[in-house]
Design a protein around this motif. Structure first.
Motif, PDB file in Angstrom:
ATOM      1  N   THR A  92      11.621  -9.664   7.424  1.00 28.37           N
ATOM      2  CA  THR A  92      12.702  -8.952   6.748  1.00 28.37           C
ATOM      3  C   THR A  92      13.402  -7.974   7.691  1.00 28.37           C
ATOM      4  O   THR A  92      14.640  -7.883   7.684  1.00 28.37           O
ATOM      5  N   VAL A  93      12.651  -7.267   8.496  1.00 28.48           N
ATOM      6  CA  VAL A  93      13.262  -6.354   9.481  1.00 28.48           C
ATOM      7  C   VAL A  93      14.097  -7.155  10.471  1.00 28.48           C
ATOM      8  O   VAL A  93      15.223  -6.759  10.822  1.00 28.48           O
ATOM      9  N   LEU A  94      13.591  -8.275  10.918  1.00 24.60           N
ATOM     10  CA  LEU A  94      14.349  -9.136  11.827  1.00 24.60           C
ATOM     11  C   LEU A  94      15.634  -9.625  11.153  1.00 24.60           C
ATOM     12  O   LEU A  94      16.677  -9.741  11.798  1.00 24.60           O
ATOM     13  N   SER A  95      15.581  -9.860   9.852  1.00 21.08           N
ATOM     14  CA  SER A  95      16.762 -10.250   9.092  1.00 21.08           C
ATOM     15  C   SER A  95      17.829  -9.157   9.125  1.00 21.08           C
ATOM     16  O   SER A  95      19.012  -9.426   9.353  1.00 21.08           O
ATOM     17  N   VAL A  96      17.415  -7.931   8.898  1.00 17.08           N
ATOM     18  CA  VAL A  96      18.354  -6.802   8.905  1.00 17.08           C
ATOM     19  C   VAL A  96      18.952  -6.618  10.297  1.00 17.08           C
ATOM     20  O   VAL A  96      20.168  -6.445  10.448  1.00 17.08           O
ATOM     21  N   VAL A  97      18.117  -6.672  11.321  1.00 24.27           N
ATOM     22  CA  VAL A  97      18.595  -6.530  12.698  1.00 24.27           C
ATOM     23  C   VAL A  97      19.607  -7.626  13.023  1.00 24.27           C
ATOM     24  O   VAL A  97      20.658  -7.371  13.628  1.00 24.27           O
ATOM     25  N   THR A  98      19.316  -8.844  12.612  1.00 26.49           N
ATOM     26  CA  THR A  98      20.207  -9.974  12.879  1.00 26.49           C
ATOM     27  C   THR A  98      21.553  -9.795  12.181  1.00 26.49           C
ATOM     28  O   THR A  98      22.609 -10.034  12.780  1.00 26.49           O
ATOM     29  N   ALA A  99      21.539  -9.366  10.935  1.00 32.07           N
ATOM     30  CA  ALA A  99      22.788  -9.179  10.193  1.00 32.07           C
ATOM     31  C   ALA A  99      23.649  -8.088  10.835  1.00 32.07           C
ATOM     32  O   ALA A  99      24.860  -8.267  11.022  1.00 32.07           O
TER      33      ALA A  99
ATOM     34  N   TRP B  95      17.952 -12.795  22.537  1.00 28.24           N
ATOM     35  CA  TRP B  95      16.637 -12.460  23.078  1.00 28.24           C
ATOM     36  C   TRP B  95      15.809 -11.656  22.074  1.00 28.24           C
ATOM     37  O   TRP B  95      14.605 -11.880  21.933  1.00 28.24           O
ATOM     38  N   VAL B  96      16.453 -10.728  21.381  1.00 28.84           N
ATOM     39  CA  VAL B  96      15.742  -9.910  20.397  1.00 28.84           C
ATOM     40  C   VAL B  96      15.238 -10.780  19.246  1.00 28.84           C
ATOM     41  O   VAL B  96      14.074 -10.678  18.844  1.00 28.84           O
ATOM     42  N   VAL B  97      16.101 -11.640  18.731  1.00 24.22           N
ATOM     43  CA  VAL B  97      15.695 -12.516  17.629  1.00 24.22           C
ATOM     44  C   VAL B  97      14.606 -13.486  18.086  1.00 24.22           C
ATOM     45  O   VAL B  97      13.618 -13.702  17.379  1.00 24.22           O
ATOM     46  N   ALA B  98      14.757 -14.058  19.273  1.00 24.89           N
ATOM     47  CA  ALA B  98      13.746 -14.983  19.789  1.00 24.89           C
ATOM     48  C   ALA B  98      12.400 -14.283  19.965  1.00 24.89           C
ATOM     49  O   ALA B  98      11.350 -14.834  19.594  1.00 24.89           O
ATOM     50  N   ALA B  99      12.408 -13.080  20.515  1.00 22.87           N
ATOM     51  CA  ALA B  99      11.156 -12.336  20.705  1.00 22.87           C
ATOM     52  C   ALA B  99      10.523 -11.986  19.359  1.00 22.87           C
ATOM     53  O   ALA B  99       9.307 -12.108  19.182  1.00 22.87           O
ATOM     54  N   GLY B 100      11.342 -11.569  18.403  1.00 22.78           N
ATOM     55  CA  GLY B 100      10.828 -11.244  17.072  1.00 22.78           C
ATOM     56  C   GLY B 100      10.235 -12.459  16.380  1.00 22.78           C
ATOM     57  O   GLY B 100       9.176 -12.382  15.754  1.00 22.78           O
ATOM     58  N   LEU B 101      10.922 -13.598  16.490  1.00 20.53           N
ATOM     59  CA  LEU B 101      10.400 -14.828  15.894  1.00 20.53           C
ATOM     60  C   LEU B 101       9.113 -15.280  16.576  1.00 20.53           C
ATOM     61  O   LEU B 101       8.177 -15.740  15.917  1.00 20.53           O
ATOM     62  N   ALA B 102       9.068 -15.165  17.899  1.00 17.89           N
ATOM     63  CA  ALA B 102       7.857 -15.556  18.627  1.00 17.89           C
ATOM     64  C   ALA B 102       6.673 -14.681  18.208  1.00 17.89           C
ATOM     65  O   ALA B 102       5.577 -15.194  17.951  1.00 17.89           O
ATOM     66  N   ALA B 103       6.891 -13.374  18.125  1.00 13.81           N
ATOM     67  CA  ALA B 103       5.808 -12.465  17.739  1.00 13.81           C
ATOM     68  C   ALA B 103       5.347 -12.748  16.312  1.00 13.81           C
ATOM     69  O   ALA B 103       4.145 -12.841  16.036  1.00 13.81           O
ATOM     70  N   THR B 104       6.296 -12.903  15.403  1.00 15.96           N
ATOM     71  CA  THR B 104       5.939 -13.181  14.015  1.00 15.96           C
ATOM     72  C   THR B 104       5.277 -14.549  13.895  1.00 15.96           C
ATOM     73  O   THR B 104       4.316 -14.725  13.135  1.00 15.96           O
ATOM     74  N   GLY B 105       5.764 -15.528  14.662  1.00 14.94           N
ATOM     75  CA  GLY B 105       5.161 -16.854  14.662  1.00 14.94           C
ATOM     76  C   GLY B 105       3.718 -16.826  15.137  1.00 14.94           C
ATOM     77  O   GLY B 105       2.860 -17.541  14.594  1.00 14.94           O
TER      78      GLY B 105
ATOM     79  N   SER C  62      20.131 -14.736   9.243  1.00 14.12           N
ATOM     80  CA  SER C  62      19.588 -13.526   8.647  1.00 14.12           C
ATOM     81  C   SER C  62      19.065 -13.790   7.235  1.00 14.12           C
ATOM     82  O   SER C  62      17.981 -13.343   6.861  1.00 14.12           O
ATOM     83  N   LEU C  63      19.828 -14.527   6.461  1.00 12.55           N
ATOM     84  CA  LEU C  63      19.406 -14.866   5.101  1.00 12.55           C
ATOM     85  C   LEU C  63      18.134 -15.711   5.115  1.00 12.55           C
ATOM     86  O   LEU C  63      17.222 -15.500   4.299  1.00 12.55           O
ATOM     87  N   ALA C  64      18.038 -16.647   6.042  1.00  9.62           N
ATOM     88  CA  ALA C  64      16.833 -17.478   6.154  1.00  9.62           C
ATOM     89  C   ALA C  64      15.619 -16.631   6.535  1.00  9.62           C
ATOM     90  O   ALA C  64      14.509 -16.852   6.014  1.00  9.62           O
ATOM     91  N   LEU C  65      15.815 -15.664   7.410  1.00  5.43           N
ATOM     92  CA  LEU C  65      14.710 -14.778   7.790  1.00  5.43           C
ATOM     93  C   LEU C  65      14.248 -13.935   6.597  1.00  5.43           C
ATOM     94  O   LEU C  65      13.050 -13.713   6.400  1.00  5.43           O
TER      95      LEU C  65
END
Length: 113
Positions: free
Chosen positions: A58-65, A92-102, A27-30
Motif C-alpha cells: 500500500t505504501v508503494l502504491s501511494v509512492v507510485t501514484a 528503481w524505487v518501485v522495482a526495489a520496493g517490489l523486490a523487497a516485498t516479494g 498504483s491501483l494494482a499495488l
C-alpha cells in the motif's frame, strides 16, 4: 524572466498522459495487492508479517501514484519549454520496493502457517 512555453505536439502530450495513466494503474494494482494479502490470505505467515507486507504494497502504491503525477507534470513542463526530458528514479524505487516485498512473500510462503 519567465521561460517561454510553447504548446508541444499533441501526440507527445497524449503519450505523456498515457504514461501517467499506466503508472496510476500500477498504483491501483499495488493497492489491491496490499488489501489482498491482508484480507484474503489469512493462513500465510504470521499476522504481523502479513500486515506489514500488505502495508508495504500500500505504501508503494501511494509512492507510485504521487511519483506518477510529479513525473507527468515535470515532463509536460520540459516539453513546453523545449528542454530535454528529465531523468527519473521512480522505476528503481518501485522495482526495489517490489523486490523487497516479494522476498518477504517468498519467506512467508516457505515458512508456512
Amino acid at each position: 524572466m519567465p521561460e517561454v512555453e510553447h504548446e508541444p505536439d499533441y501526440r507527445f502530450t497524449l503519450a505523456n498522459e498515457r504514461t501517467v495513466l499506466a503508472w496510476l494503474r500500477t498504483s491501483l494494482a499495488l493497492m489491491a495487492a496490499g488489501v489482498a494479502v491482508v484480507q484474503f490470505v489469512p493462513l500465510l505467515g504470521r499476522p504481523a508479517v502479513r500486515e506489514a507486507t500488505g502495508l508495504g504494497f500500500t505504501v508503494l502504491s501511494v509512492v507510485t501514484a504521487i511519483a506518477a503525477v510529479l513525473r507527468w507534470r515535470t515532463v509536460q513542463r520540459a516539453m513546453r519549454r523545449g528542454r530535454p526530458l528529465p531523468g527519473s528514479a521512480t522505476v528503481w524505487v518501485v522495482a526495489a520496493g517490489l523486490a523487497a516485498t516479494g522476498l518477504v512473500v517468498c519467506v512467508m510462503m516457505l515458512a508456512g502457517p
